[in-house]
Motif scaffolding. Sequence first.
Motif, short mmCIF file in Angstrom:
data_model
loop_
_atom_site.label_atom_id
_atom_site.label_comp_id
_atom_site.label_asym_id
_atom_site.label_seq_id
_atom_site.Cartn_x
_atom_site.Cartn_y
_atom_site.Cartn_z
N MET A 39 0.82 -1.21 0.00
CA MET A 39 0.00 0.00 0.00
C MET A 39 0.86 1.26 0.00
O MET A 39 0.58 2.24 -0.68
N ALA A 40 1.96 1.20 0.75
CA ALA A 40 2.84 2.37 0.86
C ALA A 40 3.71 2.54 -0.39
O ALA A 40 4.10 3.65 -0.72
N LYS A 41 4.01 1.46 -1.04
CA LYS A 41 5.02 1.51 -2.10
C LYS A 41 4.52 1.44 -3.54
O LYS A 41 5.24 1.85 -4.46
N ILE A 42 3.35 0.91 -3.77
CA ILE A 42 2.86 0.79 -5.16
C ILE A 42 2.63 2.18 -5.74
O ILE A 42 1.98 3.02 -5.13
N ASN A 43 3.18 2.42 -6.91
CA ASN A 43 2.94 3.67 -7.62
C ASN A 43 1.78 3.49 -8.58
O ASN A 43 1.55 2.39 -9.09
N GLN A 44 1.08 4.57 -8.86
CA GLN A 44 0.02 4.54 -9.85
C GLN A 44 0.62 4.02 -11.16
O GLN A 44 1.71 4.43 -11.55
N THR A 64 -4.47 2.28 -4.47
CA THR A 64 -3.17 2.71 -4.98
C THR A 64 -3.20 3.03 -6.47
O THR A 64 -2.19 3.47 -7.03
N ASP A 65 -4.35 2.80 -7.11
CA ASP A 65 -4.46 3.05 -8.56
C ASP A 65 -3.42 2.28 -9.38
O ASP A 65 -2.88 2.80 -10.36
#
Lengths: 114, 146
Positions: A39-44, A64-65
């Motif tokens: 959740m903290a690390k995934i980029n759109q 997180t899109d």
Amino acid sequence: MKVLELSQKLGYKILTEDPAPLEKEVTGVYTCDLLSHAMAKINQGDVWITVHTNLNVIAVASLTDCACVIIPEEIEVEEQTLIRAKEKGVAILSSSISAAKLCYEITDSIRELQ
Amino acid sequence: MGGVVVRQYDIPANDFTVAGEASSNVRKILSQLGVSPDIVKRTSIAMYEAEINAVIHGNGGQALVEIDTDKIYIRISDQGPGIADLELAMQEGYSTAPDSIREMGFGAGMGLSNIKKHADQLKIDTEIDKGTTVNITVFFKPQTGV
Ligand SMILES: Nc1ncnc2c1ncn2[C@@H]1O[C@H](COP(=O)(O)OP(=O)(O)OP(=O)(O)O)[C@@H](O)[C@H]1O
Ligand SMILES: [Mg+2]
């Protein structure tokens, strides 16, 4: 490269019928099975690879899109997860290969286009 | 957008078919109000982590959301066991999540630090055997002079 193009190019199975989420642009790849960490690390625009197939995966993917979720090693996905994915506009793909190999070939495909 | 939008949600304990639905709903409202995608993402991630903590650790609880013209305030409260050492709980990697919860992918011990990272203001009130209240504020525009 769109999710649909990625799946066609690398032969990933699309588990969610809805065509709209397959139009999302793929710009990166991320793998982690700890949901809060992901959740903290995934980029759109990232493809998110995880072995989890429960409902919480859909929440993380939609918040997180990410471009789509790919489940490695043909792990079976629960029906209720696919239903929730449709509701939230999340594409879920499946592949027979491992998360590590998926990261490698998806990164390769993204690089080719640059 | 005029006026304040107020929403209240019930957060059932240990029910993962609805866990995260309150955050998902707030995300939708913010998007519809035209709040910037970056703020929508920060807000919904912070709220989701607090919501999931109430589901997993707090025996369920309630969410109150107030969306103003310049900010959103979220209060997630539960009447669960409370947090004995908040400073320790805030540390990345600290988790008391049982195996059954870890199997679902929770228990990295990153939820509280995610909330801190994504919220502009965070206040946690907790008391042993009384419960925990997490207060989150996110401003829609960068704050000056803070
Ligand atoms: N609402 C709450 N009630 C009681 N204890 C809580 C509550 N929220 C957090 N805690 C305690 O703080 C710890 C750390 O919380 P945090 O959200 O950072 O990690 P986690 O929930 O264990 O794992 P993750 O969020 O990474 O899935 C928890 O394991 C739990 O012991
Ligand atoms: Mg947590």
